[in-house]
Design an enzyme around this catalytic site. Structure first.
Site, PDB file in Angstrom:
ATOM      1  N   GLU A 149     -35.000-112.828  51.194  1.00  0.00           N
ATOM      2  CA  GLU A 149     -34.276-112.467  49.973  1.00  0.00           C
ATOM      3  C   GLU A 149     -35.276-112.180  48.869  1.00  0.00           C
ATOM      4  O   GLU A 149     -36.416-112.666  48.905  1.00  0.00           O
ATOM      5  CB  GLU A 149     -33.351-113.614  49.553  1.00  0.00           C
ATOM      6  CG  GLU A 149     -34.106-114.905  49.247  1.00  0.00           C
ATOM      7  CD  GLU A 149     -33.179-116.103  49.112  1.00  0.00           C
ATOM      8  OE1 GLU A 149     -32.265-116.028  48.287  1.00  0.00           O
ATOM      9  OE2 GLU A 149     -33.394-117.096  49.842  1.00  0.00           O
ATOM     10  N   LYS A 192     -37.438-112.447  45.588  1.00  0.00           N
ATOM     11  CA  LYS A 192     -37.893-113.568  44.772  1.00  0.00           C
ATOM     12  C   LYS A 192     -37.658-113.208  43.305  1.00  0.00           C
ATOM     13  O   LYS A 192     -38.376-112.392  42.732  1.00  0.00           O
ATOM     14  CB  LYS A 192     -39.369-113.867  45.025  1.00  0.00           C
ATOM     15  CG  LYS A 192     -39.885-115.100  44.279  1.00  0.00           C
ATOM     16  CD  LYS A 192     -41.341-115.374  44.611  1.00  0.00           C
ATOM     17  CE  LYS A 192     -41.830-116.633  43.914  1.00  0.00           C
ATOM     18  NZ  LYS A 192     -41.824-116.496  42.435  1.00  0.00           N
ATOM     19  N   ASP A 246     -37.709-113.217  39.405  1.00  0.00           N
ATOM     20  CA  ASP A 246     -38.669-113.651  38.393  1.00  0.00           C
ATOM     21  C   ASP A 246     -37.888-114.103  37.165  1.00  0.00           C
ATOM     22  O   ASP A 246     -37.640-113.343  36.236  1.00  0.00           O
ATOM     23  CB  ASP A 246     -39.611-112.507  38.033  1.00  0.00           C
ATOM     24  CG  ASP A 246     -40.782-112.979  37.171  1.00  0.00           C
ATOM     25  OD1 ASP A 246     -40.950-114.206  37.028  1.00  0.00           O
ATOM     26  OD2 ASP A 246     -41.511-112.127  36.641  1.00  0.00           O
ATOM     27  N   TYR A 263     -29.217-119.647  45.282  1.00  0.00           N
ATOM     28  CA  TYR A 263     -29.808-119.430  46.604  1.00  0.00           C
ATOM     29  C   TYR A 263     -30.217-120.727  47.308  1.00  0.00           C
ATOM     30  O   TYR A 263     -30.722-120.696  48.430  1.00  0.00           O
ATOM     31  CB  TYR A 263     -31.031-118.512  46.502  1.00  0.00           C
ATOM     32  CG  TYR A 263     -32.053-118.935  45.475  1.00  0.00           C
ATOM     33  CD1 TYR A 263     -32.863-120.055  45.673  1.00  0.00           C
ATOM     34  CD2 TYR A 263     -32.223-118.216  44.307  1.00  0.00           C
ATOM     35  CE1 TYR A 263     -33.800-120.447  44.737  1.00  0.00           C
ATOM     36  CE2 TYR A 263     -33.167-118.595  43.361  1.00  0.00           C
ATOM     37  CZ  TYR A 263     -33.947-119.707  43.576  1.00  0.00           C
ATOM     38  OH  TYR A 263     -34.872-120.099  42.643  1.00  0.00           O
ATOM     39  N   LYS A 323     -45.658-112.190  48.136  1.00  0.00           N
ATOM     40  CA  LYS A 323     -45.744-111.565  46.814  1.00  0.00           C
ATOM     41  C   LYS A 323     -46.065-110.071  46.918  1.00  0.00           C
ATOM     42  O   LYS A 323     -46.766-109.633  47.830  1.00  0.00           O
ATOM     43  CB  LYS A 323     -46.822-112.265  45.965  1.00  0.00           C
ATOM     44  CG  LYS A 323     -46.596-113.766  45.766  1.00  0.00           C
ATOM     45  CD  LYS A 323     -45.387-114.051  44.917  1.00  0.00           C
ATOM     46  CE  LYS A 323     -45.630-113.809  43.458  1.00  0.00           C
ATOM     47  NZ  LYS A 323     -46.534-114.797  42.813  1.00  0.00           N
ATOM     48  N   CYS A 353     -45.078 -75.654  22.272  1.00  0.00           N
ATOM     49  CA  CYS A 353     -45.040 -77.049  21.826  1.00  0.00           C
ATOM     50  C   CYS A 353     -43.587 -77.514  21.708  1.00  0.00           C
ATOM     51  O   CYS A 353     -42.780 -76.861  21.025  1.00  0.00           O
ATOM     52  CB  CYS A 353     -45.741 -77.174  20.475  1.00  0.00           C
ATOM     53  SG  CYS A 353     -45.603 -78.817  19.736  1.00  0.00           S
ATOM     54  N   CYS A 371     -42.873 -78.314  17.662  1.00  0.00           N
ATOM     55  CA  CYS A 371     -42.783 -77.302  16.602  1.00  0.00           C
ATOM     56  C   CYS A 371     -42.526 -75.899  17.111  1.00  0.00           C
ATOM     57  O   CYS A 371     -42.282 -74.994  16.319  1.00  0.00           O
ATOM     58  CB  CYS A 371     -44.054 -77.319  15.753  1.00  0.00           C
ATOM     59  SG  CYS A 371     -45.514 -76.664  16.605  1.00  0.00           S
ATOM     60  N   CYS A 410     -51.181 -77.609  21.470  1.00  0.00           N
ATOM     61  CA  CYS A 410     -50.372 -76.896  20.497  1.00  0.00           C
ATOM     62  C   CYS A 410     -51.289 -76.228  19.479  1.00  0.00           C
ATOM     63  O   CYS A 410     -52.255 -76.829  19.020  1.00  0.00           O
ATOM     64  CB  CYS A 410     -49.421 -77.871  19.792  1.00  0.00           C
ATOM     65  SG  CYS A 410     -48.621 -77.204  18.328  1.00  0.00           S
ATOM     66  N   CYS A 444     -47.284 -78.531  12.737  1.00  0.00           N
ATOM     67  CA  CYS A 444     -46.669 -79.331  13.799  1.00  0.00           C
ATOM     68  C   CYS A 444     -46.508 -80.782  13.346  1.00  0.00           C
ATOM     69  O   CYS A 444     -47.501 -81.458  13.037  1.00  0.00           O
ATOM     70  CB  CYS A 444     -47.527 -79.295  15.059  1.00  0.00           C
ATOM     71  SG  CYS A 444     -46.807 -80.224  16.439  1.00  0.00           S
TER      72      CYS A 444
END
Length: 711
Positions: free
Chosen positions: A130, A132, A134, A242, A330, A435, A438, A453, A459
């Site tokens: 199953e 794990k 956290d 669990y 892990k 861009c 702009c 750009c 801009c």
């Protein structure tokens, strides 16, 4: 090689003397206890899970070599940390232990082999698998089917009473469902927070100017341990069950049977829970969950395997703080698998277009990650900086399942694509040529991976940086208008482009709310600022060109261009004509200026081809006067010579001397070489003077220099 916190390498465990081992165990006991307190009591860990696991693993390896040195305060002899004292203590009838870790398939195989040998079996038994979770471990005690106590794990033997808070969780029933429920039932599991709820909580925290949480685990722990249960109720915590603690009667004789029974009593059990009947099935389950990790919507950091038969669990028992019949496999540190929901283009302060993958949220290295850099358009296509294929030449598409990596505080990056997870709808990504901020055209210079750009003056993504550059010392040099002021004025819409600086005083006179009313300002400071701006209404052509912030145009190139065109009208006419193409006479004229060349010429032309830049410059020129640049003399005594200035000049500044030399046709260098003609040395001259003497370069005093140039 492993290293201490100070950066010095650690002695390998198999090389430690007994004295060294004792000292190292003392250090690890203290260090791990400190990290346990930060994690379990303060909900504020300062190292990643992988770093913490490495500390415990080193402690275990040393204790295995020197069992006689095991300390009473050894991390191997306890779980978690003592309760904080904020809540009433609760002693667990059955200790809440933690699990040993496996970091590879080989570790899992070794674990199963130990079980087989201990139980004297002919083949591997069945195990459950199953995710794990956290989160924060929790034990719930029911008497007569009714919830009486909810307690955190604490140090494994004693936890904190959080009963009032757990009653606010929808996943925790007040009464157990079904008939014939044992008189005493302790259900154990993990309190957690989904990614969506975590992000929403941090948004609310930030809006209220409250501290934000680093990750869902911390937020879940902090939320569960609130003194005010109404705060816990507002945090949308969830619970996966669990396991169990004290049971007055056992309803099943297998792990799978018990989890099924727990689910029938009204608890949420993880839908990915499976029974695996072989080692291959366990590893396959691990791989499957790792790929699904991105779409779960909550944090997991591995897969837990538990021996299915409870009588065999009893026979295996426990060692120190962990059961012999279970292990946590892990996931690799700092990596995770997730999905690319979109590709966004971010425009940096210098105009660089950087693609960013918008990810399904996933926790990597203790931080929730929603974005990862894709570097540039070649990286998306599967091409490296050297032009060779990366990821086997595999491109990255929206909808792809990808492997991401995060190291330290660096923004995560996409490492690889899980090709067999690619949806049919995925299409190669087309990088924009304009861009997104702009609308100016975005240009990729030959030999570069970055597209930029060209709307430098207008801009919004670049404005603050461009304005900061515009007012800097070597540009317009406006005193009192530094980066902080530029950012504040831009944020408030007061100064959006260079021309706005020179209309600031007139606009302020018309405003009801004056600039002097702003925090940090007063009548005197505003008067000084306006005076500094007025002083810069007249500017030399070279400083104007430099102030525009055109790529590749530094002070030297700005002077070269300004001296060639002499005045601003000739310069603008030349740039307009050069924009007709590289075959035009005007482009060739620009390109042929000594020291300029094609790369610089292209950058200048691209800037002026953008209509919005030209319009912004016109608005600026309506506010200022541009002084012509003196033409370079070709008949002076130093024309064509290379000069280096060193030491302190007493009759002029270094910049004045440099400008004078260039005006007279000399080239000013920063270092001495065989090509240097003169070194002008003032008081305090050091290594450059010594190098000139060694190379036989002519050395002049400041007075000798001034006499040579006729000053």
């Amino acid at each position: 090689m492993a290293r201490r916190a100070t950066g010095s390498p650690l002695t390998p465990t198999d090389k430690l003397t007994e004295e060294q081992a004792a000292g190292e165990l003392a250090r690890l006991a203290k260090l791990i206890a400190e990290h346990d307190a930060r994690y379990y009591q303060k909900d504020a860990p300062t190292i990643s899970d992988a770093e913490y696991d490495a500390l415990r693993q080193r402690n275990n390896e040393i204790e295995a070599r020197f069992p006689e040195l095991i300390r009473k305060d050894s991390p191997s002899q306890k779980v978690g940390a003592t309760p904080t004292g904020r809540f009433r203590k609760v002693r667990h009838a059955v200790p809440m232990l933690s699990l040993d870790n496996a970091f590879s398939d080989a570790d899992v195989t070794e674990f199963i082999d130990r079980v087989v040998r201990f139980l004297k079996l002919d083949e591997a038994p069945a195990f459950t698998a199953e995710p794990k979770i956290d989160g924060l471990s929790l034990s719930l005690r029911y008497e007569g089917g009714t919830l009486v106590t909810g307690a955190t794990r604490g140090d494994g033997a004693e936890g904190e009473d959080v009963t009032a808070n757990v009653r606010t969780l929808d996943d925790i029933p007040e009464k157990l469902k079904g008939r014939n429920v044992p008189e005493v039932v302790e259900i154990r599991g993990e309190v957690y927070m989904t990614h969506d709820d975590f992000l929403a909580l941090n948004k609310r925290q930030a809006a209220a100017e409250e501290p934000v949480y680093a990750n869902p685990r911390n937020s879940a722990a902090g939320s569960l341990r609130q003194k005010d249960a109404t705060i816990t109720a507002s945090r949308k915590l969830k619970f996966f069950a669990y396991a169990w603690g004290e049971m007055s009667a056992m309803p099943a004789d297998t792990q799978a049977g018990m989890v099924e029974w727990i689910g029938e009593r009204g608890f949420t059990v993880n839908p990915l829970f499976r029974l695996c009947k072989s080692v291959d099935a366990m590893i396959a389950m691990y791989r499957d969950i790792e790929l699904k990790r991105a779409k779960l919507g909550y944090d997991i950091d591995g897969v837990v395997y538990k021996l299915n038969r409870l009588d065999w669990q009893q026979r295996l028992g426990f060692v120190s703080r962990s059961p012999r019949w279970a292990i946590a496999h892990k996931f690799p540190a700092e990596k995770a698998t997730t999905v690319v929901n979109d590709i966004d283009i971010q425009v940096g302060r210098t105009g660089a277009l950087t693609p960013v993958a918008k990810l399904e949220p996933v926790t990597v290295g203790g931080v929730v990650v929603q974005n990862a850099t894709l570097h540039n358009e070649d990286y998306i296509k599967g091409i490296g900086n050297d032009g060779n294929p990366i990821r086997g030449g595999m491109d990255i598409r929206i909808g792809d399942t990808v492997v991401i990596q995060r190291a330290g505080d660096v923004i995560p990056q996409v490492l690889d694509v899980v090709l067999d997870k690619r949806p049919r709808s995925a299409r190669p990504y087309k990088f924009p040529e304009t861009c997104p901020v702009c609308g100016s055209h975005a240009v990729r210079e030959e030999g570069e991976a970055v597209r930029r750009c060209t709307g430098g003056l207008i801009c919004p993504a670049q404005q603050v940086e461009r304005l900061r550059h515009f007012v800097s010392r070597d540009a317009f040099d406006i005193e009192g208008l530094g980066e902080k002021q530029v950012q504040a004025f831009y944020a408030d819409g007061i100064v959006m482009e260079p021309a706005d600086i020179f209309t600031l005083a007139a606009r302020d006179r018309r405003e009801t709310k004056k600039l002097a009313d702003r925090e940090g300002y007063g009548e005197t400071s505003v008067r000084n600022l306006f005076a500094a701006i007025e002083e810069r209404r007249m500017i030399p052509l070279n400083k104007l060109i430099y102030a525009l912030g055109i790529r590749h145009i530094g002070e030297t190139n700005a002077r070269l261009i300004a001296r060639h065109y002499h005045d601003v009208d000739a310069f603008l006419d030349g740039m307009k004509a050069a924009g007709k193409g590289p075959d035009s006479e005007a482009y060739q004229e620009l390109n042929n200026i000594g020291g300029i060349g094609e790369v610089v010429a292209d950058a200048v032309v691209e800037f002026f081809k953008e209509e919005k830049n030209r319009e912004a410059l016109e608005r600026l020129l309506a506010q200022i006067t541009v002084e012509p640049m003196e033409r370079v003399k070709s008949d002076s005594a130093i024309a064509g010579k290379t000069v280096v200035f060193t030491g302190s000049l007493e009759k002029m500044t270094r910049n004045e001397a440099k400008a004078q030399a260039e005006r007279l046709g000399a080239k000013v260098a920063g270092s001495v070489s065989k090509k240097t003609d003169y070194v002008v040395a003032g008081p305090g001259a050091g290594s450059k003077l010594a190098e000139a003497q060694a190379l036989g370069v002519t050395v002049l005093t400041e007075d000798e220099w001034l006499a040579m140039v006729g000053q």
